[in-house]
Motif scaffolding. Structure first.
Motif, PDB file in Angstrom:
ATOM      1  N   UNK A  34      -5.528  24.918 -15.594  1.00 49.21           N
ATOM      2  CA  UNK A  34      -4.427  24.589 -16.338  1.00 49.21           C
ATOM      3  C   UNK A  34      -4.909  24.413 -18.110  1.00 49.21           C
ATOM      4  N   UNK A  35      -5.957  24.148 -18.271  1.00 49.42           N
ATOM      5  CA  UNK A  35      -6.638  23.917 -19.639  1.00 49.42           C
ATOM      6  C   UNK A  35      -6.500  25.432 -20.016  1.00 49.42           C
ATOM      7  N   UNK A  36      -7.180  26.266 -19.338  1.00 46.11           N
ATOM      8  CA  UNK A  36      -7.227  27.756 -19.959  1.00 46.11           C
ATOM      9  C   UNK A  36      -5.756  28.219 -20.464  1.00 46.11           C
ATOM     10  N   UNK A  37      -4.775  28.014 -19.287  1.00 46.35           N
ATOM     11  CA  UNK A  37      -3.335  28.257 -19.650  1.00 46.35           C
ATOM     12  C   UNK A  37      -2.859  27.822 -20.867  1.00 46.35           C
ATOM     13  N   UNK A  38      -3.136  26.503 -21.183  1.00 43.64           N
ATOM     14  CA  UNK A  38      -2.668  25.638 -22.292  1.00 43.64           C
ATOM     15  C   UNK A  38      -3.210  26.391 -23.492  1.00 43.64           C
ATOM     16  N   UNK A 227      -2.424  15.868 -14.887  1.00 41.99           N
ATOM     17  CA  UNK A 227      -3.241  14.894 -14.270  1.00 41.99           C
ATOM     18  C   UNK A 227      -4.485  15.235 -13.547  1.00 41.99           C
ATOM     19  N   UNK A 228      -4.894  16.484 -13.373  1.00 42.58           N
ATOM     20  CA  UNK A 228      -5.612  17.016 -12.287  1.00 42.58           C
ATOM     21  C   UNK A 228      -7.161  16.167 -12.762  1.00 42.58           C
ATOM     22  N   UNK A 229      -7.469  16.047 -13.874  1.00 42.54           N
ATOM     23  CA  UNK A 229      -9.134  15.484 -14.130  1.00 42.54           C
ATOM     24  C   UNK A 229      -8.729  13.991 -13.561  1.00 42.54           C
ATOM     25  N   UNK A 230      -7.757  13.111 -13.830  1.00 40.84           N
ATOM     26  CA  UNK A 230      -7.692  11.834 -13.382  1.00 40.84           C
ATOM     27  C   UNK A 230      -7.760  11.772 -11.663  1.00 40.84           C
ATOM     28  N   UNK A 231      -6.916  12.965 -11.245  1.00 41.77           N
ATOM     29  CA  UNK A 231      -7.117  12.963  -9.572  1.00 41.77           C
ATOM     30  C   UNK A 231      -8.517  13.378  -9.055  1.00 41.77           C
TER      31      UNK A 231
END
Length: 265
Positions: A34-38, A227-231
């Motif tokens: 997700x970070x790469x996509x952003x 929210x993947x990092x918090x998960x």
């Protein structure tokens, strides 16, 4: 606690710990994607705007186009509008409107444009006419095809993603005497299947709605990694708690005392 029960407890704790750790790393992978996509969308957003004035101006493959700004020239096809049902905005029920845009004119490529949000108490039947700044004219007469009378137009916006299978159960909504396809999400394959349209793989999220229309801007692109990092942190915490708790339980059972008894003076 018997020896067999201790073995069983260790096996269960290790299995659950391994599962939780695996889920944690999976969430870390999703966070990285997700970070790469952003970051990629942010880079495309500042790239020169694409001018799509006729067939061949934009590659058919959408890879590398999501988040890229573009300006299209052609004609609107209001009769082919598709409804994205059950879209709320500021607590109000409504729907988003996908309108076909004929790039280059009536015989051009069909691009679905996400024009914006309209209120609809049932989330299914918005007042589509209120989404246009110009009132309906005589071109709506069946004897005078509307598509031929539509004037040339341009639309600006940013390319967004679609995904086959997200459209859900297709419905038909009757609005002002016409039936429109209503789907649950941006699903171009379902639109091709349920209508006579043959849209390209692109979806353009339009910029500001036309003056005088009741349209509100459609939802913007995601600008964070989610929210993947918090998960991931939660799954790792579950693993530590489970393994640590098991170790304490085994230690207390080995010397015949409970954790609460150990704390007594």
């Amino acid at each position: 606690m018997t020896f067999n029960r201790k073995i069983l407890l260790c096996v269960v704790a290790l299995a659950l710990g391994a599962l939780f750790i695996r889920l944690g790393f999976w969430q870390l992978d999703r966070h990285g994607e997700r970070s790469a996509g952003v970051r990629a969308r942010a880079e495309r957003a500042v790239a020169p705007r694409l001018e799509w004035l006729g067939p061949g101006d934009v590659p058919p493959d959408t890879a590398g186009l999501i988040g890229r700004r573009a300006r299209l020239a052609g004609r609107w096809d209001r009769e082919g509008e598709v409804i994205l049902r059950s879209r709320t905005l500021d607590g109000r029920a409504g729907a988003e409107v996908l309108t076909p845009f004929l790039v280059g004119g009536d015989a051009g490529q069909v691009v679905m444009v996400l024009r914006g949000w309209l209120p609809a108490p049932d989330g299914l039947r918005p007042d589509l006419a209120s989404g246009w700044s110009d009132p309906p004219g005589p071109a709506e007469d069946p004897a005078n095809p509307r598509r031929e009378a539509l004037p040339p137009a341009t639309v600006q916006g940013v390319f967004v993603s679609s995904r086959d299978g997200r459209g859900g159960q297709p419905l038909r909504a009757e609005i002002a005497g016409a039936r429109h396809l209503a789907i649950a999400g941006l699903d171009l394959a379902l639109i091709r299947e349920q209508t006579a349209l043959a849209p390209t793989p692109h979806v353009l999220r339009a910029d500001d709605p036309p003056p005088g229309a009741t349209l509100r801007p459609a939802r913007a692109l995601e600008t964070d990694a989610g929210p993947h990092l918090s998960y991931a942190i939660q799954w790792f915490a579950f693993a530590v708690i489970g393994l640590g708790g098991t170790a304490i339980l085994l230690r207390s059972s080995s010397d015949g005392t409970s954790p609460s008894e150990r704390k007594r003076p």
